[in-house]
Structures are given as C-alpha cells and as structure tokens.
Design a protein around this motif. Structure first.
Motif, short mmCIF file in Angstrom:
data_model
loop_
_atom_site.label_atom_id
_atom_site.label_comp_id
_atom_site.label_asym_id
_atom_site.label_seq_id
_atom_site.Cartn_x
_atom_site.Cartn_y
_atom_site.Cartn_z
N VAL A 238 2.88 -0.12 3.79
CA VAL A 238 2.30 -1.19 4.46
C VAL A 238 2.09 -2.44 3.54
CG1 VAL A 238 0.35 -2.23 5.89
CG2 VAL A 238 1.25 0.19 6.13
N LEU A 239 2.82 -3.96 3.93
CA LEU A 239 2.70 -4.82 3.00
C LEU A 239 1.65 -5.91 3.60
CD1 LEU A 239 4.46 -6.02 0.42
CD2 LEU A 239 5.61 -7.49 2.14
N TYR A 240 0.75 -5.93 2.57
CA TYR A 240 -0.28 -7.01 3.10
C TYR A 240 -0.20 -8.26 2.50
CZ TYR A 240 -3.13 -2.90 4.43
OH TYR A 240 -3.30 -1.87 5.11
N GLU B 174 0.92 -1.23 0.10
CA GLU B 174 -0.09 0.05 -0.02
C GLU B 174 0.80 1.16 0.09
OE1 GLU B 174 -1.95 1.95 3.52
OE2 GLU B 174 -3.49 0.48 2.71
N LEU B 175 0.84 2.12 -1.16
CA LEU B 175 1.55 3.30 -1.21
C LEU B 175 1.16 4.45 -0.70
CD1 LEU B 175 3.02 2.81 -4.79
CD2 LEU B 175 4.12 2.00 -2.78
N ALA B 176 -0.20 4.57 -0.61
CA ALA B 176 -0.79 5.59 0.16
C ALA B 176 -2.26 5.33 0.39
CB ALA B 176 -0.77 6.84 -1.02
N ARG B 177 -3.00 6.12 1.22
CA ARG B 177 -4.34 5.89 1.34
C ARG B 177 -4.99 7.31 1.85
NH1 ARG B 177 -6.51 2.61 5.27
NH2 ARG B 177 -4.58 1.34 5.05
N GLY B 178 -6.34 7.49 1.82
CA GLY B 178 -6.92 8.87 1.69
C GLY B 178 -8.44 8.64 1.59
N MET B 179 -9.09 9.68 1.61
CA MET B 179 -10.60 9.67 1.48
C MET B 179 -11.17 10.86 0.57
SD MET B 179 -11.91 7.59 3.90
CE MET B 179 -13.43 7.90 4.22
N ALA B 180 -12.09 10.38 -0.21
CA ALA B 180 -12.32 11.40 -1.07
C ALA B 180 -13.99 11.24 -1.35
CB ALA B 180 -11.95 11.04 -2.56
N THR B 181 -14.82 12.23 -1.55
CA THR B 181 -16.10 12.53 -1.87
C THR B 181 -16.61 11.83 -3.15
OG1 THR B 181 -15.92 14.84 -2.80
CG2 THR B 181 -16.17 14.62 -0.39
N PHE B 182 -17.78 11.52 -3.20
CA PHE B 182 -18.34 10.86 -4.32
C PHE B 182 -18.19 12.04 -5.76
CE2 PHE B 182 -20.12 7.67 -1.84
CZ PHE B 182 -19.82 6.41 -2.81
N ARG B 183 -18.65 13.26 -5.21
CA ARG B 183 -18.46 14.44 -6.25
C ARG B 183 -16.97 14.53 -6.87
NH1 ARG B 183 -21.02 19.97 -4.30
NH2 ARG B 183 -22.86 18.75 -4.49
N SER B 184 -16.22 14.50 -5.95
CA SER B 184 -14.78 14.81 -6.51
C SER B 184 -14.26 13.34 -7.51
CB SER B 184 -13.68 14.79 -5.51
OG SER B 184 -13.73 13.78 -4.47
N LEU B 185 -14.80 12.28 -6.98
CA LEU B 185 -14.51 10.87 -7.60
C LEU B 185 -15.24 11.30 -9.05
CD1 LEU B 185 -14.51 8.46 -4.83
CD2 LEU B 185 -12.69 9.36 -6.25
N GLN B 186 -16.41 11.52 -9.15
CA GLN B 186 -17.19 11.67 -10.39
C GLN B 186 -16.49 12.51 -11.28
OE1 GLN B 186 -21.06 12.62 -8.99
NE2 GLN B 186 -21.78 10.52 -8.75
N GLY B 187 -16.02 13.62 -10.81
CA GLY B 187 -15.24 14.60 -11.84
C GLY B 187 -14.08 14.26 -12.19
N LEU B 188 -13.40 13.27 -11.68
CA LEU B 188 -12.08 12.82 -11.87
C LEU B 188 -11.89 12.54 -13.73
CD1 LEU B 188 -10.59 10.46 -9.09
CD2 LEU B 188 -9.75 12.82 -9.98
N GLN B 189 -10.75 12.99 -14.29
CA GLN B 189 -10.72 12.86 -15.83
C GLN B 189 -9.28 12.20 -15.84
OE1 GLN B 189 -11.84 15.35 -18.67
NE2 GLN B 189 -14.16 15.88 -17.25
N VAL C 293 -7.13 3.62 -1.03
CA VAL C 293 -7.46 3.81 -2.43
C VAL C 293 -6.32 3.43 -3.19
CG1 VAL C 293 -8.05 5.74 -4.02
CG2 VAL C 293 -8.72 5.70 -1.56
N ALA C 294 -6.37 2.60 -4.32
CA ALA C 294 -5.60 2.40 -4.96
C ALA C 294 -4.77 3.31 -5.86
CB ALA C 294 -5.91 1.01 -5.96
N THR C 295 -3.65 3.33 -6.14
CA THR C 295 -2.99 4.43 -7.09
C THR C 295 -2.00 3.52 -8.13
OG1 THR C 295 -1.17 4.68 -5.50
CG2 THR C 295 -3.21 6.28 -5.17
#
Length: 354
Positions: free
Chosen positions: A308-310, A277-292, A351-353
């Motif tokens: 963190v290694l799973y 896992e390289l990074a994690r965080g939180m995002a709103t649905f509105r921001s995710l819908q606007g991603l391009q 959140v996968a990156t």
C-alpha cells in the motif's frame, strides 16, 4: 407716482403668486394677464425635480458606489476572519453604510484621541485613511493581554507604545486584507502607513474635498464599534472607470480563472511525502520490551501481498515492491477508490520494518 403700487395692488400680486404655487384657483392667474398659462406654470405639465446638494456634490454615481460596496463586502468578510484570529473568538464584521461626504466632516466625526492610519494606495499614489474606533482597539488590547476582550471601564486616552505595537501587528494583516479586496479590480500596493492619534493632524486632502466613506460595524461578545475607511475622490478618480458593474464582474471572473490556473501550477510543483507499507501486524508490549538487536519479528502480511502506497499519510495506490538500481521501488498496479480508502484508514497503523 405711477410706479408706486398701492397696498391693494401688492395684495393682489401676492394672492396671484400663491395661487400659481398651489395649482388651485385659475382666476387669480387670469387676472394677472394669463401668466399661469403663458409663463410656463402650466398645472397640467409633470415636472421632474431632482434635489441637488451643492455642499455635498455627488462625484461618484450610484453604480460605482454599489460596486464599491460589493467590493468591500469581501473586505468585511476578511476583517471578520482577521479580527476573530486576533481575539481568539468569533467577531462579526458587516458593512454599515457607504456615503459621500466632505473631508472636514469625516475628520470631525473621529474621536480625539483616535487610532487612525493614513496610507498611500498604489498605483494611484493617492492617500486614504482607515480608522479604528477606540472601543474596538481597547478590546483587542485587553484580549491579547489575557482579558476577556472588553473595553468597558477604559477611559479615552492615548495608546501606550506597547499597545501601539500590538495594534500595528493587527493592522498589518488588515492592510493585506485591503490589498486582497482590490485584487479583482487591479493590483494595489499599500505603502507609507502612518499612525495618527490626533485627527486634526491628518491633512491628506482639502477640507472641502469630497470623500467616499465606508463604515464597517464590528461586533464581538464584549465590545462593538466601527472601522471607517475614507477614500478622497482624487484617490479613486483613475479607478472609477473600472468600477462599472459589468466590467467588475467580468474582471472578477477572469481573475478567478487566472487564480485557478496559477493554483494548479503551484499544486503541480508541490512536494508531498510518500511511503510504501511493506507489512503490518500487532504485537504485545511484553514482546516489544523483550526485543533485541538481531531478533526477527513476524508480522501478519503475506510474502506475496501487495504494498500500500501512502501519499501524505493517505492510502492512494496499491503496487508491487521491488528495486531499481540501488534504491527500493514500487510498481503501481491499482488505484484505491474512496470506499477502499476508508477501510485502510480504519485499520491500525502499520508497524515499521527495515
């Protein structure tokens, strides 16, 4: 005519015999010439009398029977698991009894029609029979076809080809359970499995031959019955020396150690998925819908924060991300203990990156 006894002499002989049997009045035995003392009927001696049934001779001793019972207690537990899976409900299976009887009496105890399977028990190459009581069989059929698993109201009849196919699938797992039951004693392979619905047609041994009969009581919510397992004596004859209690325990312990060693070897060769896992965080649905494509998503993880290694989705290690050649890599720096592992599990999924 001196050889002809009078009635008085006959009565005297009978009374003397009755006196010896009852162990009571010694005078009657004295009148007969002291036969009570010299003839081996001494009242003071303690004779041990053991009953012996010539019709049902004991070919297997008590220790071997006890070992057979202990061995097949595990079979009862395996049957309970198999039947519970088939019924999709809890089914209890307990050992009802272990007995020695004749093959003719065992056949007479079965119903007609029956659901009996005869098979060959390798490596002895002797045959045996397992019989399922018809209420148990019809309960399985009723449950598998959508009913409550009840055999009430079903008249004794032959199984249809479709019902036989259903029961055969269950019996296949039962045979595997029986092979696993004998594993602590010796490795067996059960072959030549045949269904017989008329007990009179099963001629695996002579009618007077002694068999070891094990009965298992099956109880579910809506049905109950017996599962009978019949071993002719000659089938078990070569195995009986292995059925001593001490050798059984020792062999069982050795098999458990060998099984543990083999399981460790299998686990060492087992492949499990891992991810870093390289990074994690939180995002709103509105921001995710606007991603391009080309947008940058900022996460909460710092640049120098460890990875963190799973292992199989379980957090196990902490390390530093890097690169080896053309592939991504993680250098392990720390092992995650159980307390810290729970903290990682309680966090939100990453959140996968790319």
């Amino acid at each position: 005519m001196a050889d002809i006894l009078s009635q008085e002499e006959i009565d005297a002989l009978l009374s003397a015999t009755d006196g010896d049997d009852s162990g009571g009045d010694d005078s009657g035995g004295g009148d007969m010439g002291g036969g009570g003392g010299d003839g081996g009927f001494d009242d003071g001696s303690q004779r041990i009398i053991t009953n012996y049934d010539f019709k049902h001779p004991a070919r297997v001793n008590k220790d071997q029977l006890r070992t057979l019972e202990n061995l097949h207690d595990n079979f009862a537990r395996l049957l309970s698991s198999t039947f519970s899976g088939a019924m999709r409900a809890v089914v209890d299976v307990d050992t009802a009894f272990v007995d020695q009887t004749t093959y003719a009496e065992f056949i007479m105890s079965l119903s007609n029609p029956s659901c009996s399977y005869q098979f060959t028990l390798g490596p002895t190459n002797g045959q045996a029979i397992i019989d399922f009581a018809m209420p148990v069989v019809f309960a399985f059929v009723d449950r598998i076809f959508g009913g409550k698993g009840s055999s009430q109201g079903v008249e004794a009849r032959q199984l249809t080809p479709i019902e036989i196919g259903v029961i055969n699938r269950i019996v296949k797992r039962v045979i595997e359970d029986l092979e696993a039951t004998w594993e602590p004693i010796l490795r067996v392979e059960i072959t030549d499995i045949e269904l017989e619905t008329n007990p009179e047609f099963m001629q695996i041994t002579a009618a007077s031959e002694i068999v070891i009969l094990l009965a298992f009581e099956v109880n579910s919510t809506n049905a109950s019955g017996l599962v009978s397992l019949c071993y002719p004596f000659f089938t078990l004859e070569s195995i009986l020396p292995r059925l001593g209690q001490q050798s059984y325990v020792r062999t069982n312990r050795m098999n458990q150690e060998e099984l543990l060693r083999q399981n460790n070897l299998r686990l060492q060769k087992t492949e499990v998925p891992i991810r870093a896992e390289l990074a994690r965080g939180m995002a709103t649905f509105r921001s995710l819908q606007g991603l391009q494509v080309g947008d940058v998503l900022t996460l909460d993880t710092e640049m120098d924060e460890p990875t963190v290694l799973y292992v199989n989705d379980e957090p196990k290690f902490i390390g530093k991300p890097g690169r080896v050649g053309r592939k991504s890599a993680v250098q392990i720096t720390e092992y995650i203990d159980s307390e810290v592992e729970e903290l990682f599990k309680n966090k939100s999924k990453p959140v996968a990156t790319e």
